[in-house]
Write a protein that holds these residues in place. Sequence first.
Motif, PDB file in Angstrom:
ATOM      1  N   PHE A 213       7.345   9.188 -15.045  1.00  0.00           N
ATOM      2  CA  PHE A 213       6.668   8.092 -15.984  1.00  0.00           C
ATOM      3  C   PHE A 213       6.109   7.845 -14.281  1.00  0.00           C
ATOM      4  N   ALA A 214       5.272   7.806 -13.829  1.00  0.00           N
ATOM      5  CA  ALA A 214       4.984   7.966 -11.910  1.00  0.00           C
ATOM      6  C   ALA A 214       4.061   7.243 -11.995  1.00  0.00           C
ATOM      7  N   PRO A 215       3.742   5.822 -12.512  1.00  0.00           N
ATOM      8  CA  PRO A 215       2.144   4.916 -12.597  1.00  0.00           C
ATOM      9  C   PRO A 215       2.100   4.742 -11.095  1.00  0.00           C
ATOM     10  N   SER A 216       0.992   4.376 -10.606  1.00  0.00           N
ATOM     11  CA  SER A 216       0.560   2.790  -9.479  1.00  0.00           C
ATOM     12  C   SER A 216       0.367   1.866  -9.348  1.00  0.00           C
ATOM     13  N   PRO A 217       0.967   1.116  -9.191  1.00  0.00           N
ATOM     14  CA  PRO A 217       0.776  -0.623  -9.396  1.00  0.00           C
ATOM     15  C   PRO A 217      -0.553  -1.206  -8.030  1.00  0.00           C
ATOM     16  N   SER A 218      -1.693  -0.413  -9.157  1.00  0.00           N
ATOM     17  CA  SER A 218      -2.820  -0.545  -8.210  1.00  0.00           C
ATOM     18  C   SER A 218      -4.239  -1.559  -9.122  1.00  0.00           C
ATOM     19  N   GLY A 219      -3.297  -1.775 -11.037  1.00  0.00           N
ATOM     20  CA  GLY A 219      -3.841  -2.254 -11.322  1.00  0.00           C
ATOM     21  C   GLY A 219      -3.480  -2.868 -11.973  1.00  0.00           C
TER      22      GLY A 219
ATOM     23  N   MET B 135      16.770  12.853 -20.155  1.00  0.00           N
ATOM     24  CA  MET B 135      16.409  11.570 -19.211  1.00  0.00           C
ATOM     25  C   MET B 135      15.448  11.477 -18.608  1.00  0.00           C
ATOM     26  N   PHE B 136      14.686   9.980 -18.985  1.00  0.00           N
ATOM     27  CA  PHE B 136      13.479   9.492 -18.201  1.00  0.00           C
ATOM     28  C   PHE B 136      13.388   9.189 -17.458  1.00  0.00           C
ATOM     29  N   ILE B 137      12.655   9.289 -16.592  1.00  0.00           N
ATOM     30  CA  ILE B 137      13.173   8.605 -15.215  1.00  0.00           C
ATOM     31  C   ILE B 137      11.642   7.536 -15.079  1.00  0.00           C
ATOM     32  N   LEU B 138      11.276   6.249 -14.019  1.00  0.00           N
ATOM     33  CA  LEU B 138      10.132   5.052 -13.698  1.00  0.00           C
ATOM     34  C   LEU B 138      10.278   5.262 -12.415  1.00  0.00           C
ATOM     35  N   ARG B 139       8.965   6.011 -12.262  1.00  0.00           N
ATOM     36  CA  ARG B 139       8.528   6.096 -10.419  1.00  0.00           C
ATOM     37  C   ARG B 139       8.051   5.282  -9.916  1.00  0.00           C
ATOM     38  N   ILE B 140       7.680   4.899  -9.031  1.00  0.00           N
ATOM     39  CA  ILE B 140       6.301   3.539  -8.303  1.00  0.00           C
ATOM     40  C   ILE B 140       5.447   4.245  -7.595  1.00  0.00           C
ATOM     41  N   GLU B 141       4.677   5.146  -7.646  1.00  0.00           N
ATOM     42  CA  GLU B 141       3.894   5.440  -6.667  1.00  0.00           C
ATOM     43  C   GLU B 141       2.906   4.195  -6.108  1.00  0.00           C
ATOM     44  N   ASP B 142       3.667   3.972  -5.029  1.00  0.00           N
ATOM     45  CA  ASP B 142       2.944   2.620  -3.983  1.00  0.00           C
ATOM     46  C   ASP B 142       2.444   3.006  -2.285  1.00  0.00           C
ATOM     47  N   ILE B 143       2.298   4.034  -2.743  1.00  0.00           N
ATOM     48  CA  ILE B 143       2.023   4.710  -0.710  1.00  0.00           C
ATOM     49  C   ILE B 143       0.689   3.959  -0.428  1.00  0.00           C
ATOM     50  N   ASP B 144      -0.435   3.406  -1.548  1.00  0.00           N
ATOM     51  CA  ASP B 144      -1.391   3.066  -0.634  1.00  0.00           C
ATOM     52  C   ASP B 144      -0.951   1.833  -0.921  1.00  0.00           C
ATOM     53  N   HIS B 145      -0.793   1.256   0.739  1.00  0.00           N
ATOM     54  CA  HIS B 145      -0.480  -0.759   0.255  1.00  0.00           C
ATOM     55  C   HIS B 145      -1.522  -1.147   0.188  1.00  0.00           C
ATOM     56  N   LEU B 146      -3.162  -1.073   0.366  1.00  0.00           N
ATOM     57  CA  LEU B 146      -4.130  -1.064   0.171  1.00  0.00           C
ATOM     58  C   LEU B 146      -4.571  -1.714  -1.236  1.00  0.00           C
ATOM     59  N   ARG B 147      -3.873  -1.601  -1.665  1.00  0.00           N
ATOM     60  CA  ARG B 147      -4.094  -1.336  -3.617  1.00  0.00           C
ATOM     61  C   ARG B 147      -3.183  -0.896  -4.564  1.00  0.00           C
ATOM     62  N   CYS B 148      -2.489  -1.223  -3.814  1.00  0.00           N
ATOM     63  CA  CYS B 148      -0.679  -1.642  -4.403  1.00  0.00           C
ATOM     64  C   CYS B 148      -0.442  -2.911  -4.513  1.00  0.00           C
ATOM     65  N   LYS B 149      -0.426  -3.478  -5.470  1.00  0.00           N
ATOM     66  CA  LYS B 149       0.414  -4.939  -5.156  1.00  0.00           C
ATOM     67  C   LYS B 149       1.985  -5.418  -6.629  1.00  0.00           C
TER      68      LYS B 149
ATOM     69  N   ARG C  79      -3.161  10.417   4.795  1.00  0.00           N
ATOM     70  CA  ARG C  79      -4.349   9.959   4.912  1.00  0.00           C
ATOM     71  C   ARG C  79      -4.958   8.923   5.416  1.00  0.00           C
ATOM     72  N   LYS C  80      -5.626   8.507   6.343  1.00  0.00           N
ATOM     73  CA  LYS C  80      -6.052   7.601   7.876  1.00  0.00           C
ATOM     74  C   LYS C  80      -5.398   5.879   8.276  1.00  0.00           C
ATOM     75  N   ASP C  81      -5.112   6.109   6.677  1.00  0.00           N
ATOM     76  CA  ASP C  81      -4.685   4.335   6.485  1.00  0.00           C
ATOM     77  C   ASP C  81      -3.374   5.101   6.456  1.00  0.00           C
ATOM     78  N   PHE C  82      -2.445   5.824   5.684  1.00  0.00           N
ATOM     79  CA  PHE C  82      -1.326   5.892   5.466  1.00  0.00           C
ATOM     80  C   PHE C  82      -0.680   7.985   5.654  1.00  0.00           C
ATOM     81  N   PRO C  83       0.699   7.418   6.724  1.00  0.00           N
ATOM     82  CA  PRO C  83       1.024   8.867   6.729  1.00  0.00           C
ATOM     83  C   PRO C  83       1.002  10.273   4.983  1.00  0.00           C
ATOM     84  N   THR C  84       0.785   9.309   3.963  1.00  0.00           N
ATOM     85  CA  THR C  84       1.294  11.143   2.712  1.00  0.00           C
ATOM     86  C   THR C  84      -0.133  10.811   2.147  1.00  0.00           C
ATOM     87  N   SER C  85       0.023  11.237   0.945  1.00  0.00           N
ATOM     88  CA  SER C  85      -0.689  11.150   0.710  1.00  0.00           C
ATOM     89  C   SER C  85      -0.541  11.566  -1.347  1.00  0.00           C
TER      90      SER C  85
END
Length: 290
Positions: free
Chosen positions: A11-17, A40-54, A196-202
């Motif tokens: 499960f790979a949520p983005s911490p943007s909310g 096995m179940f893995i948790l991954r945090i998809e936080d590449i977007d530093h502007l939206r992730c908290k 992306r323009k604001d960070f070097p991956t997508s």
Amino acid sequence: MTQSAKIITRFAPSPSGHLHLGHAYSAKLNYDFARKNGGMFILRIEDIDHLRCKLEYEKSIFEDLHWLGLSWPEPVRRQSEHFDDYQQALSKLREMNLLYPCFCTRKDIKKEIEESSRAPHMPPKMGPEGIIYPGICKKLTQKQIRQKIDDGVPHALRLDMDQALSMIKNPLYWTDLKTGKQKADPALLGDVVLARKDFPTSYHLSVVVDDHLQNITNIIRGQDLYYASHFHRLLQHLLGLKTPIYDHHPLLTTKDGNRLAKRDKSITIKSIRENGVKPDDLDALIQQYL
Ligand code: GLU
């Protein structure tokens, strides 16, 4: 994947909310599938977007999932700590001559699309998720590119889809657990942004790299990512990465047919648990939105 490979889901949520009921549904499907298959179940945090992730949202993801009764191996992979891995993948695509810089702003793209909509002989190309990027920056000369870079105009990197497809000799396939063998149609998404323009991956780039590095065998995610799976199959091929089996689950919607969103505060897991709902009651609640 060999027959005996251990099932690994994620499960790979983005911490943007805050997570909502739909996330709980998705996380539980992945968790239950792994459990049922001795995997096995893995948790991954998809936080590449530093502007939206908290960090606050990341903390609440852990709390929500623990409340749901899920567990996973620690430490959890946080994408923001692995930009080097995505850089390596980009370098590989660059060496294959498959990337081009895109300096467009949203406004530039909108303007181009409006103009081409008025020219009936060259209507904008539609993809399943709307109009696809009209290739403005693909036409730039090396000199123009150099000039823009020297002028400090920010740029994203896009995959040259035509070029990528020309390198593929045989059709690519992937497996959808419900509907079976699918012929990949990556062109549906056009020249996708890989950095992306604001960070070097997508999202697209980092998700396929991570699913490979974490040996994910089964990806269970929302129907909204069905077309992304077509595109991910192409990236896996170009980068020499493993292809998991996919399953796309229905999205939870409100009575008026709108998809649940992180901004709908009433159905966040946080608010649900604060309102005294018990984890055991969650399945019944989810059913009301399916
Ligand atoms: N971070 C993505 C999301 O939250 C993950 C999507 C996926 O499972 O591939 O939508």
